[in-house]
Design a protein around this motif. Structure first.
Motif, PDB file in Angstrom:
ATOM      1  N   GLU A 134      26.541 -19.332  13.797  1.00  0.00           N
ATOM      2  CA  GLU A 134      26.204 -18.308  12.757  1.00  0.00           C
ATOM      3  C   GLU A 134      27.305 -17.352  12.449  1.00  0.00           C
ATOM      4  OE1 GLU A 134      22.417 -17.424  13.541  1.00  0.00           O
ATOM      5  OE2 GLU A 134      21.297 -19.162  13.165  1.00  0.00           O
TER       6      GLU A 134
ATOM      7  N   SER B  76      30.297 -29.256   5.798  1.00  0.00           N
ATOM      8  CA  SER B  76      29.684 -29.258   4.468  1.00  0.00           C
ATOM      9  C   SER B  76      29.972 -28.019   3.600  1.00  0.00           C
ATOM     10  CB  SER B  76      28.259 -29.698   4.649  1.00  0.00           C
ATOM     11  OG  SER B  76      27.652 -28.458   4.610  1.00  0.00           O
TER      12      SER B  76
ATOM     13  N   THR C 264      26.153 -31.020  15.095  1.00  0.00           N
ATOM     14  CA  THR C 264      25.445 -30.638  14.078  1.00  0.00           C
ATOM     15  C   THR C 264      25.950 -29.401  13.479  1.00  0.00           C
ATOM     16  OG1 THR C 264      23.679 -30.769  15.704  1.00  0.00           O
ATOM     17  CG2 THR C 264      22.966 -30.790  13.482  1.00  0.00           C
ATOM     18  N   GLU C 265      26.526 -28.475  14.299  1.00  0.00           N
ATOM     19  CA  GLU C 265      27.044 -27.214  13.526  1.00  0.00           C
ATOM     20  C   GLU C 265      28.225 -27.602  12.897  1.00  0.00           C
ATOM     21  OE1 GLU C 265      25.154 -24.103  16.971  1.00  0.00           O
ATOM     22  OE2 GLU C 265      26.860 -25.052  17.275  1.00  0.00           O
TER      23      GLU C 265
ATOM     24  N   VAL D   3      23.819 -20.683   2.996  1.00  0.00           N
ATOM     25  CA  VAL D   3      23.405 -20.299   4.269  1.00  0.00           C
ATOM     26  C   VAL D   3      22.445 -19.195   4.336  1.00  0.00           C
ATOM     27  CG1 VAL D   3      24.154 -19.520   6.693  1.00  0.00           C
ATOM     28  CG2 VAL D   3      25.608 -21.001   5.232  1.00  0.00           C
TER      29      VAL D   3
ATOM     30  N   ASP E 198      29.107 -30.423  11.479  1.00  0.00           N
ATOM     31  CA  ASP E 198      28.843 -30.978  10.308  1.00  0.00           C
ATOM     32  C   ASP E 198      28.301 -29.944   9.045  1.00  0.00           C
ATOM     33  OD1 ASP E 198      29.272 -33.441  11.293  1.00  0.00           O
ATOM     34  OD2 ASP E 198      27.088 -33.947  11.796  1.00  0.00           O
ATOM     35  N   ALA E 199      27.775 -28.902   9.681  1.00  0.00           N
ATOM     36  CA  ALA E 199      27.113 -27.895   8.636  1.00  0.00           C
ATOM     37  C   ALA E 199      28.308 -27.133   8.327  1.00  0.00           C
ATOM     38  CB  ALA E 199      26.227 -26.978   9.455  1.00  0.00           C
TER      39      ALA E 199
END
Lengths: 497, 330, 329
Positions: free
Chosen positions: A149, A185, A178-179, A134, A181-182
């Protein structure tokens, strides 16, 4: 799993003032595993985490083994040294400090004063972020970062502390898809590096997506340990609540009734654009989409909290233009906020005062003074009507459970006799069991002729409870579905795609 | 520079305002930009700055202290008797005694706050009344002039003759500088200082990380008390007398200056530079009005209006006006 | 419902405790100071209480709404100055009743304006109330000193003595004024929409706004009313001392805060009632007059007030701990 397990607990019990929070629970997590701890509020999940991290001590007779080592007693320091870290739901970060200082916070701990090694802290922070893959500005003030974040900062902070086992308490509660998913991962990355992750989450879909195994607790007892593969959401819900829910599509045909709220080309720059739809009397209109799709922003405009840049809103055939939410309330629009704790209710004040806050005029008697009798009558009426379980009306709001609190929010707004009720994620923080009660009320209200806009990011919830579904993405309405002609899987595929 | 602007937005704004004010005054009155005037400004405001940096530490840790100025008066009185008892003393002993006494008074606040979980404003308003009432009762409001000579004599560290007269720097300025540097080192470069920021920012997060709350309160209020005691010692050096009523009321002026300098009520934010600039802005404004021949009675009115104006505009964030609105929720 | 419960729900849970305190204080002083239990002593308490009482009422609502008003003393002084100016313009000691009436209205207007400006800055700009009122305090002090050059203004008509020192049916006029104001304040807080909203704002401003309450208007009103109450206190101070000086009553500023906290007002806002605060004021005033009879001066009283608040807060802490333990068992 041939190596020693990361966590091996036997016979864990915990009693608080006569209440058995945990009863003889066993809990195993394998090395490098992604494990999920599931259960309703109050099932003992957080008590279990607090025992493993040394915040609470278990009752005698417990066996605790962490990374193959037996412990007679665990304190927070011992837990940290053993490599255990917790990422709390509120993250416990420092908004005024920089990203680097937050990540390398461990370096300034300890009661003996030392010089702060700023350069070393930056180096550690960079290394931790690299491990996560990141990139963040190390000098940015944490408070200026979006929640996703900040979450990464919290995880990086755990890594700096050399954590080998990370607990994540509802980590995705306020992330966009999306966040999320991030984040998932990143969890996979950690897992590949040999870090064990225990997830606590109420979002069943992602639980099943990420976890190897699921441990289910109910009423302080272990229900069982299950492989995530092959598990369905319905089955998991049944295990958590101990009840079977025959969820069926409640949708009815409301095409015949006239529209109460019509929206035409509504646009607010940077949030959503060209939104058009009609909400009919007696209809439950579902509005789903991922967080960040502009759903809450749209609700805020309809409720008069913010002003649109273009487009019209028509209520009962008359165009309306709200200068504030007071105008909207007067016109007959009610809004149940998604943030019940901070915006929906005033937690330290009494149940009674919360219930009448939106209708102070109604409890005003002669001479323009507030009347206790009217207030008591109104509160008693709605508590009875919605079946809210309360002690005394004078008790503080925060003595109620999530489900009862949400019912009280509904009562507060129904007292304004709205024509349109906007529900923004009405089941956040409400037990699976209590959700059904809320939706029963929603159905009754619709039957009485109210127009209801049901906003939710849980597709199944909308599918089973709405008459019609709008799909919102990227600030626009991208699809309309009839739950009776669409399978929930199709809808999920469309929304989560 | 970019980093400075981002990390210290209120300090940067204050600096710009102060520079504009100074430039204006330099043009409007020939007396402003002279060594004599600037050094006397420094000499006269050193005590305020010492208080300000002490209060800053408490504000950073999320507390507030109303009692420090009165505590300084108490320290002055006790010092007179202590010095008489030990037969004089000197500056080294004086600083240790005054700092130690002030710290003890601060620790009383910290103890009450931590042990009984009373919020700091309630505790310090109580101790404000208790300290002041007891001081007036015991001393009967007597003025003391019989200070040891080392204490009442002005110590010149530097002097220079200029066309406008003698310019000099006295001991309180040096003490102020030491206090500023020491506090700066504490809050910026020690782990304890960073813990203070963290505690003021998010007390629950700090507690969970294992920071000792009692220690934080003790350090914050102890430091503030120590600075108050030292400031009291310096104040008596300047006025050459000890008057019980002299310092009461100054606490709110200092508080206003510190907050003007970017410290936040509620904790977690604030810097030494901001403290200095906050005190400087108030001092330069008064000084300028004086030099411009405005009635001294109008000073405070103008200062009050300036602070009110500063507060009213401080929420207008320039950065927010130029960057587009962030999409979605915060 | 027992009498105790009735008092608790009607007037606030602090009332029985404060009543007990009052009884103890009176008992101790009547045993130690022989002139304590005299009409003259209670008469002097009754004349001294209202000034501090009115200022405390002015401090009370801002605190309940989660704020502060540090400008109360100088707002009162400015209002007093306004009335004094009108009276002096109309012949000073020879001024009739009419100038007093419109002078008072003007004074109330000055108080209201000072409050409204603070309220507006707090509500519409979102600045911290401590700062805003602190700046207003510094400004008003400066303005007052500028106008009076630091001196006194005196020479008022004789009929003002009635307001400051008179009595109706044996009840001191200042006390009547204070009790009327206290009752009005009680009604405002418990029986009006704005009072209701003030409590809610004190606990959670955003949630109150979400519920459709006009929080900004309410905030402006709260500080305006606080300013009006200051003005009433200023007028009374003028009548009692027959003079106006900027800075008069300065020492009372933090005492008003102390009285509020003693009366169980939540320092974080949201909770507070008039009745226990009035009781707290009586306790403070009785303490002070008893000490006075024992030969102590006002300064010892100030110290005792401070220690008393600490003591009460420690007792409340202890009571909380005890209740917690009871609940666990």
């Amino acid at each position: 799993m041939t190596s020693a397990p990361a966590i091996h607990l036997r016979h864990i019990s915990k009693v608080f003032g006569g209440v058995k929070a945990l009863q003889d629970v066993d809990f195993d997590v394998g090395m490098g595993e992604v494990h999920c701890l599931a259960g309703e509020n109050g099932c003992g999940k957080s008590t279990l985490i607090k025992i493993i991290t040394g915040v609470y001590q278990p009752e005698p007779g417990a066996e605790i083994e962490i990374f193959g080592q037996r412990y007679a007693q665990i304190t927070p320091t011992v837990a940290r040294k053993a490599g255990i870290a917790v990422i709390w739901q509120d993250l416990a970060l420092f908004a005024e400090m920089t990203v680097a200082e937050n990540i390398a916070f461990e370096a300034v701990l300890g009661n003996r004063p030392r010089r702060v090694r700023h350069a070393e802290m930056r180096r550690d922070a960079t290394a931790a972020l690299d491990r996560l893959g990141v990139h963040l500005d190390l000098d940015a003030r944490l408070g200026t970062l979006p929640i996703a974040e900040r979450q990464m900062v919290a995880i990086a902070r755990a890594l700096v502390g050399e954590a080998r086992l990370i607990f994540m308490d509802e980590p995705t509660a306020s992330l966009t898809q999306t966040e999320t998913d991030a984040l998932l991962s990143v969890v996979r990355t950690l897992s590949a590096q040999g870090v064990t992750v225990v997830f606590v989450s109420h979002r069943l879909a992602e639980v099943l997506e990420i976890a190897n195994r699921v441990t289910v607790l109910r009423d302080g007892r272990l229900v069982g340990v299950y492989l995530a593969e092959g598990m369905t959401q319905t089955r998991l819900t049944e295990l958590m609540t101990g009840k079977t829910f025959d969820q069926h599509v409640a949708a009815q045909d409301t095409a015949a009734s006239e529209p109460v709220l019509e929206v035409q080309g509504l646009t607010r720059k940077g949030e959503f654009r060209d939104i058009s739809f009609a909400l009919r009397r007696g209809e439950v209109l579902g509005l789903t989409g991922l967080i960040g799709a502009g759903r809450t922003e749209l609700a805020h405009v309809l409720f008069g909290m913010t002003r649109p840049d273009a487009g019209t809103v028509t209520l009962d055939g008359r165009p309306v233009r709200f200068r504030s939410n007071r105008d909207a309330v007067a016109a007959g629009i009610a809004y149940v906020s998604e943030d019940r704790l901070a915006l929906g209710l005033i937690q330290p004040q009494s149940i009674s005062d919360n219930a009448v806050l939106a209708v102070l005029k109604k409890i005003t008697g002669g001479a323009g003074l507030l009347s206790d009798d009217r207030q008591e009558g109104l509160v008693a009426h709605w508590v009875r009507e919605l079946g809210v379980k309360i002690g005394k009306p004078g008790d503080a709001m925060n003595t109620l459970s999530g489900g009862n609190q949400q019912k009280l929010v509904l009562a507060k707004w129904l007292a304004t006799q709205p024509k349109v009720l906007i529900l923004d994620c009405p089941t956040v923080g409400v037990d699976v069991g209590a959700r059904a009660g809320i939706f029963r009320i929603v159905r009754d209200l619709a039957a009485q002729g109210l127009g209801i806009l049901l906003i939710s990011d849980e597709v199944t919830e909308v599918h089973f409870n709405a008459d019609r579904i709008l799909h919102m993405a990227g600030g626009r309405i991208v699809g309309e579905y009839d739950p009776r002609q669409t399978r929930v899987e199709e809808l999920e595929a469309a929304v989560y795609a | 520079m970019r980093n400075f602007l981002r990390s210290y937005p209120s300090e940067a704004k204050l600096l710009v305002v102060l520079l504009i004010l100074c430039t204006l005054l330099a043009f409007l009155t020939p007396d402003f930009l002279t060594l004599v005037n600037l050094t006397s400004l420094l000499n006269n405001n050193s005590v305020n700055v010492i208080w300000a940096v002490g209060l800053l530490v408490v504000l950073i840790a999320g507390g507030i202290d109303i009692s420090f100025a009165v505590a300084a008066s108490v320290v002055q009185y006790i010092c007179v008797y202590v010095f008489a008892a030990i037969g004089g003393g000197n500056w080294a002993i004086g600083l240790i005694v005054a700092g130690g006494l002030g710290m003890s008074l601060g620790l009383i606040n910290a103890f009450l706050i931590h042990q009984f979980r009373i919020i700091s404003i309630v505790v310090t308003i109580s101790t404000f009344n208790a300290f002041f009432g007891l001081l007036m009762f015991i001393t009967s409001g007597r003025f003391l002039y019989n200070l040891p000579s080392w204490w009442s004599k002005a110590v010149y560290l530097w002097e220079k003759e200029t066309p406008q007269g003698w310019a000099d720097i006295r001991l309180p300025v040096a003490v102020m500088a030491v206090c500023m540097v020491a506090t700066w080192f504490l809050i910026r470069h020690t782990t304890t200082g960073r813990q203070l920021y963290a505690f003021g920012d998010n007390p629950e997060g700090a507690r969970r990380a294992g920071i000792s709350i009692g220690l934080m309160q003790a350090i914050a209020f102890g430091w503030c008390g120590m600075m108050a005691g030292i400031a009291g010692l310096m104040q008596a050096n300047i006025t050459k007398e000890v008057v019980p009523m002299a310092l009461i009321g100054r606490e709110l002026d200092v508080l206003a200056a510190v907050v003007l300098g970017g410290a936040r009520l509620g904790g977690g934010r604030g810097s030494i530079l901001g403290c200095f600039l906050g005190v400087a802005l108030v001092a330069v404004t008064q000084n300028g009005l004086n030099l411009l021949g405005v009635s001294p009675y109008a000073f405070k009115m103008v200062v009050g209006a300036i602070i009110l104006l500063a507060i009213s505009t401080s929420n207008l964030d320039l950065a927010r006006l130029v960057t587009p609105r962030r999409k979605g929720r915060e | 419902m027992t009498l105790l419960q009735r008092i608790r729900t009607g007037a606030g849970p602090e009332v029985p405790g404060l009543l007990a305190f009052l009884a103890v204080v009176i008992l101790i002083f009547s045993l130690t100071a022989d002139r304590f239990l005299s009409l003259a002593n209670f008469g002097s308490i009754a004349y001294q209480l209202p000034e501090l009482g009115l200022l405390t009422l002015a401090m009370l609502i801002p605190i309940i709404s989660g704020g502060f008003n540090l400008a109360i003393i100088y707002t009162a002084n400015m209002a007093g100055l306004t009335l004094a100016w009108v009276l002096n313009q109309n012949g000073g000691p020879e001024a009739g009743v009419w100038p007093f009436v419109y002078g008072s209205v003007l004074a109330l207007g000055v108080g209201a304006t000072a409050g409204a400006v603070m309220g507006a800055v707090i509500a519409y700009i979102g600045a911290h109330p401590i700062l805003v009122s602190l700046a207003m305090m510094i400004f008003l002090r400066g303005l007052g000193e500028f106008l009076t050059r630091g001196g006194d203004i005196s020479g008022f008509p004789d009929y003002l003595a009635f307001l400051g020192h008179g009595a109706v049916f044996g009840i001191p006029v200042p006390l009547i004024l204070f009790l009327v104001c206290a009752v009005l304040w009680h009604i405002l807080l418990t029986r009006t929409r704005h009072g209701f909203a003030a409590r809610m704002i004190g606990s959670n401003l955003k949630a109150t706004a979400y519920s459709g309450v006009h929080v900004k208007r309410t905030l402006v009103l709260i500080y305006t009313l606080s300013g009006v109450m200051c003005a009433i206190a200023g007028i009374l101070m003028l009548a009692r001392f027959n003079s106006v000086r900027v800075g008069h009553g300065e020492a009372l500023l933090l005492v008003t805060v102390l009285a509020c906290f003693l009366g169980g007002v939540d320092p974080f806002g949201g909770f507070g009632r008039v009745a226990p605060v009035v009781l707290a004021l009586i306790v403070l005033q009785v303490l002070s007059s008893g000490l006075n009879l024992l030969g102590a001066n006002q300064h010892l009283s100030t110290a005792v007030w401070g220690l008393f608040l600490v003591g009460v807060m420690i007792l409340r802490w202890g009571a909380g701990k005890w209740k917690e333990r009871q609940k666990r068992e």
